[in-house]
Design an enzyme around this catalytic site. Structure first.
Site, short mmCIF file in Angstrom:
data_model
loop_
_atom_site.label_atom_id
_atom_site.label_comp_id
_atom_site.label_asym_id
_atom_site.label_seq_id
_atom_site.Cartn_x
_atom_site.Cartn_y
_atom_site.Cartn_z
N ASP A 1 9.39 2.65 1.41
CA ASP A 1 8.10 3.16 2.10
C ASP A 1 8.18 3.17 3.71
OD1 ASP A 1 5.58 4.40 2.60
OD2 ASP A 1 4.75 3.51 1.04
N LYS B 1 2.72 9.98 8.26
CA LYS B 1 1.94 9.51 9.31
C LYS B 1 2.73 10.00 10.82
CE LYS B 1 -0.09 5.45 7.75
NZ LYS B 1 -1.47 5.57 8.13
N PHE C 1 1.03 -1.28 -0.03
CA PHE C 1 -0.04 0.04 -0.01
C PHE C 1 0.82 1.39 0.15
CE2 PHE C 1 -2.61 3.33 1.75
CZ PHE C 1 -3.75 3.21 0.86
C1 PLP Z 1 3.14 2.24 3.70
C2 PLP Z 1 2.11 3.54 3.40
N1 PLP Z 1 2.48 4.25 2.37
C3 PLP Z 1 1.57 5.07 2.07
C4 PLP Z 1 0.61 5.50 2.71
C5 PLP Z 1 -0.30 6.60 2.21
O1 PLP Z 1 -0.23 7.57 3.24
P1 PLP Z 1 -1.56 8.82 3.06
O2 PLP Z 1 -2.76 8.03 3.63
O3 PLP Z 1 -1.00 9.73 4.24
O4 PLP Z 1 -1.58 9.07 1.82
C6 PLP Z 1 0.08 4.58 3.68
C7 PLP Z 1 -0.86 4.78 4.39
O5 PLP Z 1 -1.56 3.99 5.12
C8 PLP Z 1 1.05 3.35 4.15
O6 PLP Z 1 0.62 2.70 5.11
#
Ligand code: PLP
Length: 396
Positions: free
Chosen positions: A223, A252, A138
Site C-alpha cells: 500500500d 494521494k 491504515f
Molecule cells: C496508506 C494508506 N492507504 C489508504 C489510505 C486511504 O486513502 P483515501 O483516504 O484516499 O481513501 C490512506 C489515507 O490516509 C493511507 O495513508
C-alpha cells in the site's frame, strides 16, 4: 438556519449546519494557495507542511498542473471507461515504466480506499480467502479497506467487517513466518505506516515478506498510497529493499492534487480482472490523469526525487535537535517528529496560530508531508516557527 439578518455566519458555522461532523469542524478556511503557501479567508498566510495529507506533491496551483488541467478540460472532460483516451493510457504507461515491469497492469480509481478494495478483490481471484495485514495499519474507510485496517477504534462501530483477516504486529517478521501459509491469499503492508505516526519497519522486513510470499504462493501487496509518487525520495517507498510487489496501490500524490487512485498488478501469475469483474465510473478521469502525467513529468525532468532526500537530511538534522524532540522518523518528505510529551494535538493547534500547517496522527507525533518541491527558505522558516510552537505548547 435561524440567524438575525445582520448576523453573517462564519464559514465554520455554515460548515456545522450542512456537513457531517466526521472531521469535526476545521479551525480555518483556506481560500488560496501557491506552492507550499496557503492563505485563509482573513488573508493570513501559512506554510502548508501537511500538503493535503501527503497529497500535493507539487504544492498548490503549480503552473505545470494548471496548464495540463486547463488544456484537458478544454479538450475532453469525462468519457467513462467505455472509451479509451490518451491521458489514461499515457499515465498507465508512465506507471508501468516507473514500476519497471512490462507485465504491470493498472486499474484506475479515485482514492486510496478504492485502490485497496480493488486489491482485496484481486486477492479473492487467487482462489484463496485469507488476508494478512498489520496492527496500526491504515488502508481506508470503506468496508473492505476498513476490514484490512489494523486500528480497532476505527473498526469497532462498523462490525461485522470482512472475516478471514489477521493482523500481525508491524515489523514482526517472526509473526509473519508463523502465520503466512498456503491458505493466505495476500499480505498487505505499508512501507511506512503514515497514519499510525510515521512508523518505519527495520531494514529487510519487506524483502523477507517477499521471500515468504514467494515460498507459499501468496500475493504481496504494497500500500503505497501515502509513500508513493516520490514522497520518500523513491517512487513508491519499497525500492530500498530491492523487491517487486505483486500488487501496488496508489492515490494521494498520484493526481498531483486531483482525486485519483490506482491498483497495479505485477507479474504474469498475479490474477487480473476480466471484463465485467470490476469498475468505477470516474476511474481514469482524463482531467485527473492529465494532472498526474504533468506531475510525473515535472518530477522526472527536474529530478525532484533527489532533492527530496536532501530535504529529509536537512529537516531531520534541524528538527531532531529541538528541545522535546525524541527523534524524527520516516523517509523523504514523510516525517514524524516524535515528542517526549503527549502534546502533539496541542502543538498542531498552536502551529496554525504560528502560520504552519502540520497534523498529529497520534498523541506524541507530529507528521509533516509538504510538497516535494518545498524550498530551502520555506524549510528554514518552518523550523523556526516549529521551534517557537513547540516551546509555547510545552509551557502552556
Ligand atoms: C496508506 C494508506 N492507504 C489508504 C489510505 C486511504 O486513502 P483515501 O483516504 O484516499 O481513501 C490512506 C489515507 O490516509 C493511507 O495513508
Amino acid at each position: 438556519m435561524k440567524k438575525s439578518l445582520n448576523q453573517i455566519p462564519t464559514t465554520q458555522e455554515r460548515w456545522k449546519e450542512v456537513l457531517q461532523q466526521n472531521y469535526g469542524t476545521p479551525s480555518i478556511t483556506l481560500v488560496k494557495g501557491k506552492g507550499v503557501e496557503v492563505w485563509d479567508e482573513s488573508g493570513k498566510k501559512y506554510l502548508d507542511f501537511l500538503g493535503g495529507i501527503a497529497t500535493n506533491i507539487l504544492g498548490h496551483a503549480h503552473p505545470a498542473i494548471v496548464k495540463a488541467v486547463s488544456a484537458q478540460v478544454r479538450e475532453l472532460s469525462h468519457v467513462s471507461n467505455l472509451y479509451a483516451h490518451l491521458p489514461g493510457v499515457e499515465l498507465a504507461e508512465r506507471l508501468q515504466d516507473l514500476v519497471g515491469d512490462p507485465t504491470a497492469r493498472v486499474f484506475f480509481c479515485n482514492s486510496g480506499a478504492e485502490a485497496n478494495e480493488a486489491a482485496i478483490k484481486i486477492a479473492r481471484l487467487s482462489g484463496r480467502k485469507n488476508i494478512i495485514s498489520t496492527t496500526g495499519s491504515f488502508h481506508g474507510r470503506t468496508m473492505g479497506a476498513l476490514s484490512i485496517t489494523g486500528q480497532e477504534a476505527k473498526r469497532a462501530p462498523f462490525y461485522p467487517l470482512l472475516s478471514d483477516v489477521k493482523f500481525l504486529p508491524y515489523g514482526d517478521l517472526a509473526a509473519m513466518i508463523k502465520h503466512v501459509n498456503r491458505k493466505t491469499a495476500m499480505v498487505i503492508v505499508e512501507p511506512i505506516q503514515g497514519e499510525n505516526g510515521v512508523v518505519t519497519p527495520q531494514t529487510g522486513y519487506l524483502a523477507a515478506i517477499r521471500e515468504l510470499c514467494d515460498d507459499y504462493g501468496v500475493l504481496f501487496a504494497i500500500d503505497a498510497v501515502q509513500t508513493g509518487m516520490g514522497r520518500t525520495g523513491q517512487w513508491f517507498g519499497y525500492e530500498q529493499e530491492n523487491i517487486q510487489p505483486d500488487i501496488i496501490t496508489l492515490a494521494k500524490g498520484l493526481g498531483g492534487g486531483l482525486p485519483l487512485g490506482a491498483m497495479i498488478t505485477v507479474g504474469k501469475k498475479t490474477p487480473a480482472f476480466k471484463p465485467g469483474e470490476h469498475g468505477t465510473t470516474f476511474g481514469a478521469n482524463p482531467i485527473a490523469c492529465a494532472a498526474a502525467n504533468a506531475a510525473i513529468d515535472y518530477l522526472v525532468t527536474k529530478n525532484v526525487l533527489a532533492s527530496v532526500t536532501k530535504a529529509e537530511i536537512y529537516l531531520k538534522k534541524n528538527l531532531s535537535s529541538l528541545p522535546g524532540v525524541v527523534e524524527v522518523r520516516g523517509r523523504g518528505l514523510l516525517l514524524g517528529i516524535v515528542l517526549d510529551e503527549q502534546i502533539a494535538e496541542k502543538v498542531a493547534t498552536q502551529a496554525v496560530k504560528n502560520g504552519i500547517l502540520v497534523n498529529s496522527p497520534n498523541k506524541n507525533v507530529i507528521r509533516i508531508a509538504p510538497a516535494l518541491n518545498v524550498t530551502a527558505l520555506q524549510m528554514q522558516i518552518f523550523i523556526r516557527q516549529f521551534k517557537k510552537t513547540l516551546k509555547e505548547a510545552q509551557n502552556d
